[in-house]
Scaffold this motif. Structure first.
Motif, mmCIF file in Angstrom:
data_model
loop_
_atom_site.group_PDB
_atom_site.id
_atom_site.type_symbol
_atom_site.label_atom_id
_atom_site.label_comp_id
_atom_site.label_asym_id
_atom_site.label_seq_id
_atom_site.Cartn_x
_atom_site.Cartn_y
_atom_site.Cartn_z
ATOM 1 N N PRO A 26 -5.221 14.895 1.426
ATOM 2 C CA PRO A 26 -4.445 14.415 2.582
ATOM 3 C C PRO A 26 -3.538 13.258 2.174
ATOM 4 O O PRO A 26 -3.966 12.338 1.464
ATOM 5 C CB PRO A 26 -5.523 13.957 3.568
ATOM 6 N N MET A 27 -2.287 13.308 2.614
ATOM 7 C CA MET A 27 -1.320 12.283 2.248
ATOM 8 C C MET A 27 -0.495 11.894 3.468
ATOM 9 O O MET A 27 -0.255 12.712 4.361
ATOM 10 C CB MET A 27 -0.389 12.785 1.136
ATOM 11 N N ASP A 28 -0.066 10.627 3.491
ATOM 12 C CA ASP A 28 0.810 10.115 4.543
ATOM 13 C C ASP A 28 2.147 9.728 3.927
ATOM 14 O O ASP A 28 2.196 9.145 2.833
ATOM 15 C CB ASP A 28 0.194 8.883 5.215
ATOM 16 N N ALA A 29 3.212 10.052 4.621
ATOM 17 C CA ALA A 29 4.552 9.722 4.149
ATOM 18 C C ALA A 29 5.439 9.382 5.329
ATOM 19 O O ALA A 29 5.149 9.748 6.476
ATOM 20 C CB ALA A 29 5.145 10.890 3.355
ATOM 21 N N VAL A 30 6.514 8.665 5.042
ATOM 22 C CA VAL A 30 7.565 8.429 6.023
ATOM 23 C C VAL A 30 8.859 8.948 5.416
ATOM 24 O O VAL A 30 9.218 8.597 4.288
ATOM 25 C CB VAL A 30 7.727 6.942 6.381
ATOM 26 N N ALA A 33 2.420 5.914 -7.927
ATOM 27 C CA ALA A 33 2.750 6.141 -6.517
ATOM 28 C C ALA A 33 4.224 6.504 -6.357
ATOM 29 O O ALA A 33 4.572 7.381 -5.558
ATOM 30 C CB ALA A 33 2.416 4.893 -5.702
ATOM 31 N N ASP A 34 5.088 5.838 -7.123
ATOM 32 C CA ASP A 34 6.518 6.153 -7.047
ATOM 33 C C ASP A 34 6.796 7.568 -7.545
ATOM 34 O O ASP A 34 7.685 8.264 -7.031
ATOM 35 C CB ASP A 34 7.323 5.142 -7.863
ATOM 36 N N LYS A 35 6.025 8.020 -8.552
ATOM 37 C CA LYS A 35 6.195 9.385 -9.053
ATOM 38 C C LYS A 35 5.786 10.410 -7.997
ATOM 39 O O LYS A 35 6.428 11.451 -7.846
ATOM 40 C CB LYS A 35 5.388 9.589 -10.334
ATOM 41 N N VAL A 36 4.711 10.104 -7.260
ATOM 42 C CA VAL A 36 4.283 10.993 -6.181
ATOM 43 C C VAL A 36 5.375 11.066 -5.107
ATOM 44 O O VAL A 36 5.715 12.146 -4.604
ATOM 45 C CB VAL A 36 2.950 10.515 -5.568
ATOM 46 N N ALA A 37 5.930 9.902 -4.760
ATOM 47 C CA ALA A 37 7.002 9.865 -3.760
ATOM 48 C C ALA A 37 8.214 10.649 -4.240
ATOM 49 O O ALA A 37 8.845 11.379 -3.463
ATOM 50 C CB ALA A 37 7.384 8.421 -3.444
ATOM 51 N N ALA A 38 8.556 10.505 -5.514
ATOM 52 C CA ALA A 38 9.711 11.210 -6.057
ATOM 53 C C ALA A 38 9.496 12.723 -6.024
ATOM 54 O O ALA A 38 10.422 13.487 -5.728
ATOM 55 C CB ALA A 38 9.982 10.749 -7.486
ATOM 56 N N LYS A 39 8.274 13.141 -6.303
ATOM 57 C CA LYS A 39 7.973 14.579 -6.277
ATOM 58 C C LYS A 39 8.083 15.113 -4.859
ATOM 59 O O LYS A 39 8.644 16.197 -4.626
ATOM 60 C CB LYS A 39 6.575 14.830 -6.834
ATOM 61 N N PHE A 40 7.564 14.353 -3.894
ATOM 62 C CA PHE A 40 7.656 14.781 -2.502
ATOM 63 C C PHE A 40 9.115 14.765 -2.038
ATOM 64 O O PHE A 40 9.554 15.662 -1.314
ATOM 65 C CB PHE A 40 6.799 13.892 -1.612
ATOM 66 N N ALA A 41 9.874 13.747 -2.454
ATOM 67 C CA ALA A 41 11.285 13.669 -2.080
ATOM 68 C C ALA A 41 12.064 14.853 -2.635
ATOM 69 O O ALA A 41 12.986 15.368 -1.978
ATOM 70 C CB ALA A 41 11.895 12.361 -2.584
ATOM 71 N N LYS A 42 11.701 15.308 -3.824
ATOM 72 C CA LYS A 42 12.355 16.487 -4.402
ATOM 73 C C LYS A 42 12.076 17.715 -3.550
ATOM 74 O O LYS A 42 12.965 18.537 -3.293
ATOM 75 C CB LYS A 42 11.874 16.705 -5.830
ATOM 76 N N PHE A 43 10.839 17.834 -3.070
ATOM 77 C CA PHE A 43 10.465 18.935 -2.189
ATOM 78 C C PHE A 43 11.262 18.857 -0.885
ATOM 79 O O PHE A 43 11.800 19.860 -0.405
ATOM 80 C CB PHE A 43 8.958 18.869 -1.918
ATOM 81 N N VAL A 44 11.360 17.662 -0.313
ATOM 82 C CA VAL A 44 12.131 17.475 0.919
ATOM 83 C C VAL A 44 13.607 17.791 0.676
ATOM 84 O O VAL A 44 14.276 18.418 1.505
ATOM 85 C CB VAL A 44 11.971 16.037 1.442
ATOM 86 N N GLY A 45 14.106 17.374 -0.487
ATOM 87 C CA GLY A 45 15.505 17.618 -0.821
ATOM 88 C C GLY A 45 15.850 19.091 -0.873
ATOM 89 O O GLY A 45 16.957 19.498 -0.478
ATOM 90 N N GLU A 59 0.813 -1.212 0.000
ATOM 91 C CA GLU A 59 0.000 0.000 0.000
ATOM 92 C C GLU A 59 0.850 1.267 0.000
ATOM 93 O O GLU A 59 0.312 2.377 -0.022
ATOM 94 C CB GLU A 59 -0.920 0.007 1.223
ATOM 95 N N TRP A 60 2.170 1.079 0.026
ATOM 96 C CA TRP A 60 3.072 2.224 0.032
ATOM 97 C C TRP A 60 3.989 2.171 -1.191
ATOM 98 O O TRP A 60 4.203 1.115 -1.782
ATOM 99 C CB TRP A 60 3.915 2.239 1.307
ATOM 100 N N SER A 61 4.536 3.327 -1.558
ATOM 101 C CA SER A 61 5.466 3.407 -2.680
ATOM 102 C C SER A 61 6.792 2.753 -2.324
ATOM 103 O O SER A 61 7.035 2.371 -1.176
ATOM 104 C CB SER A 61 5.711 4.875 -3.043
ATOM 105 N N ASN A 62 7.655 2.628 -3.320
ATOM 106 C CA ASN A 62 9.035 2.235 -3.072
ATOM 107 C C ASN A 62 9.799 3.420 -2.481
ATOM 108 O O ASN A 62 9.372 4.577 -2.592
ATOM 109 C CB ASN A 62 9.699 1.789 -4.372
ATOM 110 N N ILE A 88 8.951 7.247 1.543
ATOM 111 C CA ILE A 88 7.884 6.411 1.000
ATOM 112 C C ILE A 88 6.567 7.141 1.251
ATOM 113 O O ILE A 88 6.422 7.856 2.248
ATOM 114 C CB ILE A 88 7.837 4.985 1.606
ATOM 115 N N VAL A 89 5.632 6.963 0.337
ATOM 116 C CA VAL A 89 4.331 7.643 0.414
ATOM 117 C C VAL A 89 3.225 6.596 0.322
ATOM 118 O O VAL A 89 3.303 5.672 -0.503
ATOM 119 C CB VAL A 89 4.183 8.670 -0.730
#
Length: 381
Positions: free
Chosen positions: A250-254, A286-298, A150-153, A274-275
């Motif tokens: 609303p989104m959940d991430a680790v 889902a991996d694209k969403v995680a990558a976009k969020f990771a870019k924001f975090v980066g 249920e979560w991205s890579n 992971i999202v």
């Protein structure tokens, strides 16, 4: 003395003469399982990471105890790593298993093998200047999302930072920098220190006057609300459970925020995300969403790094009443640089701190309102 003629001076101190005791993450485990040896500069030396014939990962000192060859440039042979210089074979436990041109292996032929742990699809090594094994309760918690469909890579990124790694740990208690560096209002901020764990509970909302490039637009950014429950488990590995409202969704991430020292004045900062998948998303989406969020975090980490690499180390920060518990955090952090038997009870006792952010937010809201008013009066270019 910290003052001269009434002027406070900076005590830069010096980085610790040893490396922190604890589990340190070297990165995602899967890339190390390609059949090749991998070099990792860490703890003032070079390590070699390799997978044996069964896929189990091992970490040894990279420099061969025979004549100093670099094992990370050698060859994996079954469950051993062979030195490229004279083909001495070194097993997972650090013992020399074979010298092809010799009748026997010297009984003292042994190198350092590092204790490893795999958790959350990541590889950890245990560092302890005393050579002790970790206590049973000193471990890395399991992140359930890392094992769920249920979560991205994981995404995974890293930067090498020319500073002592205490700089990144200081952020745990630094409420105000979220406004000035990360362009968010911290509306709730609380810390808890106990044992080997330091926690941060945070709520923020984005600054409407922030634009990555204000020259291109005078339109305020969409407000993003975020709730964060983060904790360092030892000196270098933080797990951050995030819930955020992204454009009304609303989104959940680790988020993993971790590092390992290269030298006392250089460390490798790593972060992974992971999202939780939104309904209807394919694994790829889902991996694209995680990558976009990771870019924001980066971007946030890059903002921090720019500060760390240009600031002075400071052992005597001058604090105001609304700063966080910097000295208390540093006392908690000091435990990882002491021999275990020398750690005083109060250093690992439970301490809780909560900052009333209302005064700061009121002042910041006025500042943001002035920025928006000033921007609206200037024609867009």
């Amino acid at each position: 003395m910290n003052e001269r003629n009434g002027v406070r001076s900076i005590d830069a101190g010096a980085p610790p003469a040893r490396f922190a005791r604890g589990w340190h993450c070297l990165g995602l485990a899967a890339p190390f399982r390609d059949g090749e040896p991998h070099a990792v500069e860490a703890f003032g030396t070079k390590l070699v990471v390799f997978a044996d014939a069964d896929g189990e990962l091992h970490v040894l000192d990279a420099y061969c105890r025979h004549m100093g060859g670099d094992l990370s440039r050698g060859t994996v042979r079954g469950s051993s790593i062979a030195c490229p210089f004279h083909d001495w074979h070194w097993g997972p436990d650090g013992k020399c298993t074979k010298i092809p041109y010799s009748r026997r292996v010297p009984p003292t032929a042994r190198t350092r093998a590092w204790l490893t742990l795999e958790q959350n699809q990541q590889l950890f090594v245990w560092s302890d200047p005393q050579g002790n094994l970790p206590a049973a309760d000193v471990t890395i918690p399991r992140i359930e999302g890392a094992y769920s469909g249920e979560w991205s890579n994981w995404t995974w990124d890293s930067l090498t930072v020319d500073a002592n790694c205490r700089e990144v740990v200081d952020n745990v208690v630094d409420m105000a920098h979220f406004f000035y560096i990360h362009f968010a209002f911290p509306t709730y901020f609380r810390n808890v220190f106990e044992g080997h764990i330091a926690s941060q509970y945070l709520k923020t909302r984005s600054r409407p006057d922030y634009e990555p490039d204000a020259r291109k637009s005078d339109t305020p950014t969409t407000e993003i609300g975020l709730s964060s429950e983060a904790a360092y488990y030892g000196p270098s590995y933080m797990i951050d459970y995030l819930n955020y409202d992204y454009h009304g969704v609303p989104m959940d991430a680790v988020l993993i925020n971790c590092h390992y020292p290269v030298t006392p004045e250089r460390f490798v900062l790593q972060w992974g995300v992971i999202v939780k998948k939104l309904p209807g998303l394919s694994p790829e989406q889902a991996d694209k969403v995680a990558a976009k969020f990771a870019k924001f975090v980066g971007l946030g980490f890059q903002q921090d790094v720019d500060i760390w690499t240009h600031k002075s180390r400071i052992d005597n920060p001058l604090l105001c009443a609304d700063d966080g518990p910097v000295y208390q955090l540093r006392r908690w952090y000091e435990q990882f640089y002491l021999d275990v038997e020398e750690i005083p009870a109060d250093m690992v006792a439970r301490h809780e701190f909560e900052i009333d952010t209302s005064r700061a937010v009121e002042a910041w809201e006025a500042e943001v309102a002035a920025n928006l008013a000033r921007r609206s009066g200037v024609p867009a270019v």
